[in-house]
Write a protein that holds these residues in place. Structure first.
Motif, PDB file in Angstrom:
ATOM      1  N   SER A  14       0.813  -1.222   0.000  1.00 13.42           N
ATOM      2  CA  SER A  14       0.000   0.000   0.000  1.00 13.42           C
ATOM      3  C   SER A  14       0.845   1.271   0.000  1.00 13.42           C
ATOM      4  O   SER A  14       0.309   2.355   0.196  1.00 13.42           O
ATOM      5  N   TRP A  15       2.145   1.141  -0.226  1.00 17.26           N
ATOM      6  CA  TRP A  15       3.014   2.315  -0.220  1.00 17.26           C
ATOM      7  C   TRP A  15       3.027   2.987  -1.583  1.00 17.26           C
ATOM      8  O   TRP A  15       3.210   2.347  -2.604  1.00 17.26           O
ATOM      9  N   GLY A  16       2.874   4.293  -1.587  1.00 14.59           N
ATOM     10  CA  GLY A  16       3.123   5.118  -2.760  1.00 14.59           C
ATOM     11  C   GLY A  16       4.409   5.879  -2.476  1.00 14.59           C
ATOM     12  O   GLY A  16       4.375   6.935  -1.852  1.00 14.59           O
TER      13      GLY A  16
ATOM     14  N   ARG B  72      12.526   9.965  -1.979  1.00 15.40           N
ATOM     15  CA  ARG B  72      13.180   9.974  -0.672  1.00 15.40           C
ATOM     16  C   ARG B  72      13.040   8.612   0.026  1.00 15.40           C
ATOM     17  O   ARG B  72      13.998   8.093   0.594  1.00 15.40           O
ATOM     18  N   GLU B  73      11.844   8.024  -0.030  1.00 17.15           N
ATOM     19  CA  GLU B  73      11.638   6.716   0.596  1.00 17.15           C
ATOM     20  C   GLU B  73      12.403   5.618  -0.141  1.00 17.15           C
ATOM     21  O   GLU B  73      12.949   4.708   0.481  1.00 17.15           O
ATOM     22  N   ARG B  74      12.434   5.719  -1.471  1.00 17.29           N
ATOM     23  CA  ARG B  74      13.190   4.730  -2.256  1.00 17.29           C
ATOM     24  C   ARG B  74      14.668   4.766  -1.864  1.00 17.29           C
ATOM     25  O   ARG B  74      15.298   3.729  -1.682  1.00 17.29           O
ATOM     26  N   ARG B  75      15.195   5.966  -1.720  1.00 16.11           N
ATOM     27  CA  ARG B  75      16.600   6.119  -1.342  1.00 16.11           C
ATOM     28  C   ARG B  75      16.857   5.555   0.052  1.00 16.11           C
ATOM     29  O   ARG B  75      17.863   4.884   0.286  1.00 16.11           O
TER      30      ARG B  75
ATOM     31  N   VAL C  27       9.739  -3.560  -3.569  1.00 15.62           N
ATOM     32  CA  VAL C  27       8.520  -2.919  -3.086  1.00 15.62           C
ATOM     33  C   VAL C  27       7.618  -2.571  -4.268  1.00 15.62           C
ATOM     34  O   VAL C  27       6.394  -2.752  -4.202  1.00 15.62           O
ATOM     35  N   ASP C  28       8.204  -2.096  -5.371  1.00 14.29           N
ATOM     36  CA  ASP C  28       7.415  -1.815  -6.567  1.00 14.29           C
ATOM     37  C   ASP C  28       6.695  -3.067  -7.055  1.00 14.29           C
ATOM     38  O   ASP C  28       5.536  -3.012  -7.470  1.00 14.29           O
TER      39      ASP C  28
ATOM     40  N   ASP D  77      -0.422   6.967  -7.692  1.00 13.84           N
ATOM     41  CA  ASP D  77       0.772   7.630  -8.225  1.00 13.84           C
ATOM     42  C   ASP D  77       1.987   6.721  -8.095  1.00 13.84           C
ATOM     43  O   ASP D  77       2.843   6.687  -8.972  1.00 13.84           O
ATOM     44  N   GLY D  78       2.055   5.984  -6.998  1.00 15.49           N
ATOM     45  CA  GLY D  78       3.123   5.008  -6.824  1.00 15.49           C
ATOM     46  C   GLY D  78       3.022   3.878  -7.844  1.00 15.49           C
ATOM     47  O   GLY D  78       4.036   3.383  -8.347  1.00 15.49           O
TER      48      GLY D  78
END
Length: 187
Positions: free
Chosen positions: A64-66, A70-73, A114-115, A157-158
């Motif tokens: 459920s993460w979009g 910054r979070e990817r890094r 995660v994607d 959007d994610g």
């Protein structure tokens, strides 16, 4: 607040949840640090430990993460810390990330995993009946004007970001109806 192991933020973003999951991953890494740093164990054992214990801990609830950049890094930095620990090298050794990945045998970045989770969940939601509450919420549109400024980064959007090189969302909705084809595409 925390609900079912995920941190729910007042602004609806995933920054707090990603930070919480990374801190949980740090706890697990600290708990297995003696095994991970043991030079007597082979890299295959360490990689299996990483794949089966640390990765699921960090990616729990990630469907459920979009995620923004910054979070990817943040996820990828944590992953490289784990992989460097497995290799027994520090950042001071000035070894490139690609070399560390090659030594450990971990090819895929944590953010890309995660994607895949997000896309897998997207396919599941698209195959649901249109009457289901979750499907209605995902496809809902709010009437009226929004607040000034940039719109908030949402889950869809994610999904678009995860699909960026593959296809657009309309085509993805059609292809997700075939479960086997979608599963092959996501892997």
């Amino acid at each position: 607040f925390k609900y079912l192991g995920s941190v729910i933020a007042a602004n609806g973003g995933v920054e707090a949840d990603v930070s919480h999951r990374v801190s949980e991953g740090c706890k697990v890494l600290g708990a297995v640090n003696g095994v991970v740093r043991n030079r007597g164990l082979g890299m295959n054992v360490k990689r299996v430990l990483y794949e089966r214990v640390i990765v699921p801990t960090v990616t729990y609830g990630s469907e459920s993460w979009g995620m923004k950049e910054r979070e990817r890094r943040k996820l990828n930095v944590f992953e490289m810390r784990c992989l460097r620990s497995m290799c027994g090298v520090s950042r001071l050794d000035r070894l490139r990330n690609e070399e560390v990945r090659e030594r450990t045998g971990v090819r895929e970045e944590l953010a890309d995993r995660v994607d895949k989770n997000v896309l897998r969940w997207f396919g599941h939601v698209e195959r649901m009946d249109d009457e289901r509450l979750l499907k209605r919420v995902v496809n809902a549109r709010v009437d009226g004007r929004g607040a000034r400024g940039r719109p908030r980064f949402g889950w869809i959007d994610g999904v678009k970001k995860a699909l960026k090189d593959r296809m657009d969302v309309g085509e993805a909705r059609e292809r997700a109806r075939n479960r086997n084809e979608w599963r092959r595409m996501v892997r």
